[in-house]
Design an enzyme around this catalytic site. Structure first.
Site, PDB file in Angstrom:
ATOM      1  N   LYS A 117       0.828  -1.209   0.000  1.00  0.00           N
ATOM      2  CA  LYS A 117       0.000   0.000   0.000  1.00  0.00           C
ATOM      3  C   LYS A 117       0.861   1.257   0.000  1.00  0.00           C
ATOM      4  O   LYS A 117       0.441   2.285  -0.533  1.00  0.00           O
ATOM      5  CB  LYS A 117      -0.966   0.000   1.198  1.00  0.00           C
ATOM      6  CG  LYS A 117      -2.116  -0.982   1.009  1.00  0.00           C
ATOM      7  CD  LYS A 117      -3.286  -0.667   1.924  1.00  0.00           C
ATOM      8  CE  LYS A 117      -4.437  -1.623   1.684  1.00  0.00           C
ATOM      9  NZ  LYS A 117      -5.541  -1.449   2.629  1.00  0.00           N
ATOM     10  N   LYS A 199      -3.421 -10.616  -7.026  1.00  0.00           N
ATOM     11  CA  LYS A 199      -4.696 -10.794  -6.316  1.00  0.00           C
ATOM     12  C   LYS A 199      -5.774  -9.900  -6.928  1.00  0.00           C
ATOM     13  O   LYS A 199      -5.486  -8.775  -7.314  1.00  0.00           O
ATOM     14  CB  LYS A 199      -4.461 -10.404  -4.847  1.00  0.00           C
ATOM     15  CG  LYS A 199      -5.602 -10.683  -3.915  1.00  0.00           C
ATOM     16  CD  LYS A 199      -5.347 -10.071  -2.554  1.00  0.00           C
ATOM     17  CE  LYS A 199      -5.500  -8.571  -2.578  1.00  0.00           C
ATOM     18  NZ  LYS A 199      -5.610  -7.920  -1.268  1.00  0.00           N
ATOM     19  N   LYS A 202     -10.357  -4.833  -4.860  1.00  0.00           N
ATOM     20  CA  LYS A 202     -11.482  -3.943  -5.145  1.00  0.00           C
ATOM     21  C   LYS A 202     -11.022  -2.587  -5.657  1.00  0.00           C
ATOM     22  O   LYS A 202     -11.772  -1.887  -6.305  1.00  0.00           O
ATOM     23  CB  LYS A 202     -12.469  -3.815  -3.973  1.00  0.00           C
ATOM     24  CG  LYS A 202     -11.920  -3.594  -2.568  1.00  0.00           C
ATOM     25  CD  LYS A 202     -13.078  -3.314  -1.585  1.00  0.00           C
ATOM     26  CE  LYS A 202     -13.072  -4.105  -0.299  1.00  0.00           C
ATOM     27  NZ  LYS A 202     -12.002  -3.826   0.654  1.00  0.00           N
TER      28      LYS A 202
HETATM   29  P1  TYM Z   1     -10.625  -6.300   2.909  1.00  0.00           P
HETATM   30  O1  TYM Z   1     -11.714  -5.305   3.080  1.00  0.00           O
HETATM   31  O2  TYM Z   1      -9.505  -5.961   2.002  1.00  0.00           O
HETATM   32  O3  TYM Z   1     -11.226  -7.671   2.416  1.00  0.00           O
HETATM   33  C1  TYM Z   1     -12.278  -8.301   3.098  1.00  0.00           C
HETATM   34  C2  TYM Z   1     -12.070  -9.804   3.109  1.00  0.00           C
HETATM   35  O4  TYM Z   1     -11.970 -10.290   1.767  1.00  0.00           O
HETATM   36  C3  TYM Z   1     -10.789 -11.081   1.639  1.00  0.00           C
HETATM   37  N1  TYM Z   1     -10.269 -10.897   0.268  1.00  0.00           N
HETATM   38  C4  TYM Z   1     -10.049 -11.900  -0.587  1.00  0.00           C
HETATM   39  N2  TYM Z   1     -10.219 -13.234  -0.492  1.00  0.00           N
HETATM   40  C5  TYM Z   1      -9.915 -13.978  -1.569  1.00  0.00           C
HETATM   41  N3  TYM Z   1      -9.445 -13.454  -2.731  1.00  0.00           N
HETATM   42  C6  TYM Z   1      -9.256 -12.137  -2.891  1.00  0.00           C
HETATM   43  N4  TYM Z   1      -8.810 -11.645  -4.030  1.00  0.00           N
HETATM   44  C7  TYM Z   1      -9.558 -11.292  -1.771  1.00  0.00           C
HETATM   45  N5  TYM Z   1      -9.510  -9.951  -1.573  1.00  0.00           N
HETATM   46  C8  TYM Z   1      -9.929  -9.727  -0.318  1.00  0.00           C
HETATM   47  C9  TYM Z   1      -9.832 -10.532   2.675  1.00  0.00           C
HETATM   48  O5  TYM Z   1      -8.850 -11.481   3.014  1.00  0.00           O
HETATM   49  C10 TYM Z   1     -10.767 -10.219   3.806  1.00  0.00           C
HETATM   50  O6  TYM Z   1     -11.016 -11.379   4.596  1.00  0.00           O
HETATM   51  N6  TYM Z   1      -7.845  -5.855   7.018  1.00  0.00           N
HETATM   52  C11 TYM Z   1      -9.060  -6.428   6.485  1.00  0.00           C
HETATM   53  C12 TYM Z   1     -10.315  -5.956   7.179  1.00  0.00           C
HETATM   54  C13 TYM Z   1     -10.322  -6.155   8.646  1.00  0.00           C
HETATM   55  C14 TYM Z   1     -10.500  -7.382   9.331  1.00  0.00           C
HETATM   56  C15 TYM Z   1     -10.463  -7.052  10.719  1.00  0.00           C
HETATM   57  C16 TYM Z   1     -10.692  -8.696   8.911  1.00  0.00           C
HETATM   58  C17 TYM Z   1     -10.165  -5.176   9.585  1.00  0.00           C
HETATM   59  N7  TYM Z   1     -10.264  -5.729  10.820  1.00  0.00           N
HETATM   60  C18 TYM Z   1     -10.594  -8.056  11.693  1.00  0.00           C
HETATM   61  C19 TYM Z   1     -10.823  -9.687   9.895  1.00  0.00           C
HETATM   62  C20 TYM Z   1     -10.782  -9.353  11.259  1.00  0.00           C
HETATM   63  C21 TYM Z   1      -9.154  -6.049   5.020  1.00  0.00           C
HETATM   64  O7  TYM Z   1      -8.539  -5.114   4.564  1.00  0.00           O
HETATM   65  O8  TYM Z   1     -10.062  -6.740   4.331  1.00  0.00           O
END
Ligand code: TYM
Length: 334
Positions: A117, A199, A202
């Protein structure tokens, strides 16, 4: 068994963009596998995490409602699961500050997501981006979480969360449950359709690289048709066929079929047939979710009631952990 404490499940999604099928297969879809009869489930819209990169305020607000609606559209009942917004529960930020003081600069410097990032946002490498994983640890540890369903890209953050919990517990005695990540074998890492070594994200500026949960059927099929593959014609998983392997993963997520079955189904057929089948299967899976999503999103008063009720439930649980932590570190109370 009756008196056994229910296990706690926690996960979160950032309202930082239009959610993708990566978010869906890697995380969101798996949330509803935890029955509220057996688990206390909290699913948070992590808006505080989202501002580590610049957000348009009106858009952030709108997306917060959208992610909450998607949680419900994916089958999470807001009466039985605690669906809420991170900024509505101040204990997240409060615990994060304490945990900041138990997390090492070197540990945070090693986080690959921070490195990625920072590269993408070179003009805004702010302190929040750096301490992001500590806020995430606070999210999880605040609820004495046992299980954290996530995609593969969050694994390193979970390991750090466990290290922080263990460190704190060693100094002050048992305080936090040490959480386990739940990363599914299939779907934990969905790749970009345009650059299958990367990957699916979004925030990818190339719309053809990303299938959104809310894309309509024609768009989904068109994007899969354009997916980058290779010059071979055989549907088969292989290291040198990342595009086809990724499509097989997606197809397997929807149909439950294994690689052998998929290879047999498309033996003698070209990539065109396979891509169309993947597109149609994904569109069919998402259609009912999109329908329910529209209904939820159209009722803002209902969404606000859910946010309010559930943030109170979350805050009640969070306060218990936070006061324990405050006492242990030596803060006075009045
Ligand atoms: P975020 O918002 O980027 O993504 C949400 C969830 O989607 C999963 N994910 C994916 N899984 C498979 N393939 C992909 N291409 C892909 N892109 C995203 C992520 O692994 C995630 O589970 N830091 C976290 C948000 C967060 C969180 C937490 C998660 C904040 N606090 C506490 C669990 C527990 C994040 O940026 O997710």
């Amino acid at each position: 068994m009756e008196n056994e404490k229910k296990k706690n499940v926690f996960s979160g999604i950032q309202p930082s963009g239009n959610l993708t099928v990566g978010n869906y297969f890697g995380a969101l879809r798996n949330f509803s596998r935890y029955s509220p009869d057996e688990y206390t489930c909290l699913y948070c819209v992590v808006d505080q995490h989202a501002i580590t990169v610049r957000q348009d305020p009106a858009e952030l607000r709108r997306r917060t409602y959208e992610v909450l609606s998607l949680y419900m559209a994916c089958g999470l009942d807001p009466e039985q699961n605690i669906l809420y917004v991170q900024s509505h529960v101040p204990a997240h930020a409060q615990l994060a500050w304490v945990l900041d003081c138990y997390t090492m600069f070197g540990e945070l410097s090693r986080m690959t997501q921070f490195k990625d990032k920072s590269q993408k946002n070179a003009d805004n490498i702010n302190a929040g981006l750096f301490t992001y994983p500590v806020l995430m640890a606070a999210d999880i540890l605040l609820y004495q979480t046992d299980l954290v369903p996530i995609g593969d890209d969050q694994k390193q953050h979970l390991e750090l969360t466990r290290d922080i919990a263990n460190r704190f517990n060693t100094v002050y005695g048992p305080t936090f449950t040490v959480p386990e990540p739940v990363i599914r074998r299939t779907g934990a890492r969905i790749q970009s359709l345009a650059e299958p070594e990367k990957k699916m994200s979004k925030s990818d500026p190339n719309e053809n690289a990303v299938v959104r949960i809310l894309d309509d059927k024609d768009t989904i099929i068109r994007k899969f048709k354009r997916a980058v593959t290779d010059s071979d014609t055989v549907v088969r998983r292989a290291d040198d066929k990342p595009g086809i392997s990724n499509l097989m993963t997606i197809y397997s997520c929807v149909t439950g079929k294994g690689d052998g079955e998929i290879e047999a189904e498309f033996a003698g057929k070209g990539y065109g047939d396979f891509k169309l089948a993947v597109g149609e299967a994904v569109a069919a899976e998402l259609a009912p979710i999109q329908e329910r999503y529209k209904q939820y999103l159209s009722d803002k008063a209902y969404l606000e009631m859910i946010m309010k009720q559930n943030s109170e439930k979350a805050a009640y649980l969070a306060r218990k952990t936070l006061s324990k932590v405050y006492r242990k570190v030596g803060f006075t109370s009045v």
